[in-house]
Enzyme design. Structure first.
Site, PDB file in Angstrom:
ATOM      1  N   SER A 125       0.829  -1.196   0.000  1.00  9.06           N
ATOM      2  CA  SER A 125       0.000   0.000   0.000  1.00  9.06           C
ATOM      3  C   SER A 125       0.876   1.265   0.000  1.00  9.06           C
ATOM      4  O   SER A 125       1.740   1.411  -0.864  1.00  9.06           O
ATOM      5  CB  SER A 125      -0.958  -0.034   1.193  1.00  9.06           C
ATOM      6  N   HIS A 238      -7.859  -4.807  -2.292  1.00  8.22           N
ATOM      7  CA  HIS A 238      -6.605  -4.435  -1.629  1.00  8.22           C
ATOM      8  C   HIS A 238      -6.124  -5.566  -0.724  1.00  8.22           C
ATOM      9  O   HIS A 238      -4.945  -5.696  -0.461  1.00  8.22           O
ATOM     10  CB  HIS A 238      -6.860  -3.171  -0.797  1.00  8.22           C
TER      11      HIS A 238
END
Length: 262
Positions: A125, A238
């Site tokens: 991320s 994600h």
């Protein structure tokens, strides 16, 4: 700074995995005392270093001992900085600004460990931009992997309306107001200085960090004829389901150790 990466103190930390030893470390980064987690296989392997750069900010995306142990159990000595201002560390996080020094110092910390031969850099991320910036700073980086990684802070500002207030506060304004600060945090602008082979991992349904971040850097690396591999997953966001997550961890660590990355 010359003492960046120097360990100030380390104490044993409870490990979720009996084959992995964990230590809570305080180390110097840019004159600050920053904290992080160091993990190594108990069997004395771990000659490959692995700098784990977390995502999020503050309590979002904190370093999880189980995750660090998971990578260490693949045969790596893993160091995961918490970044400044977290879990008792000095200073304040600034989302890829000066806090990149915490990652750089983490790389140096791994270099000081006598049993570590070479160092790989991994970012998840927001850690993706930290990983790329670190690999640009250290041309001796063995390989760099980003997973759902940010590569363009201008794009993050556009995509994540929910993060804009935080970004304006931490970075000092919007991209319109302080474009240089966003450019400073965007590794795309310095990518020609990257020497390490790159692996990009991204779920195409990622709503936190769109796959466009990986597409952009992949395109630039290919234009420059630089070694890049991409693993895109059509069905994932994600966060990958646990079984797939474990498989990807095994696959990416094998990729790091493969002869092509020597």
């Amino acid at each position: 700074m010359e003492n960046d990466g120097q360990i100030i103190s380390a104490y044993k930390f409870p490990s979720p995995n009996p084959s992995v030893e964990l230590q809570m470390v305080t180390y110097y980064a840019g004159g600050l005392r920053v904290k992080g987690l160091l993990a190594k296989p108990a069997d004395g392997s771990g000659t490959e270093g692995f700098l784990y750069l977390r995502g999020g900010i503050k309590n979002v995306g904190k370093v999880r001992p189980a995750r660090i142990a998971q990578f260490a159990s693949e045969g790596f000595t893993v160091f995961a900085p918490f970044y400044r201002g977290n879990q008792g560390g000095e200073g304040d996080e600034d989302f890829g600004g000066d806090d990149r020094v915490d990652a750089f110092a983490g790389f140096k910390l791994l270099q000081t460990l006598p049993w570590v031969d070479r160092i790989h850099v991994f970012g998840f991320s927001r850690g993706g931009l930290m990983a790329l910036l670190t690999a640009i700073e250290f041309p001796e980086t063995a390989s760099v992997v980003t997973w759902g990684g940010v590569t363009d802070m201008f794009l993050t500002y556009v995509e994540r309306k929910d993060l804009r207030r935080m970004m304006k506060r931490v970075i000092g304004g919007s991209p319109k107001k302080v474009p240089d600060r966003y450019k400073f945090r965007t590794p795309l602008y310095e990518i020609e200085n990257l020497k390490a082979p790159v692996l990009l991992i991204h779920g195409r349904n990622d709503r936190n960090v769109s796959a466009e971040h990986s597409y952009r850097i992949e395109k630039r690396l290919k234009e420059m004829d630089m070694p890049v591999e991409s693993w895109y997953f059509d069905d994932y966001t994600h966060y990958f389901p646990p079984v797939m997550n474990r498989k990807v961890v095994a696959d990416l660590t094998n990729w790091m150790k493969s002869p092509e990355q020597q």
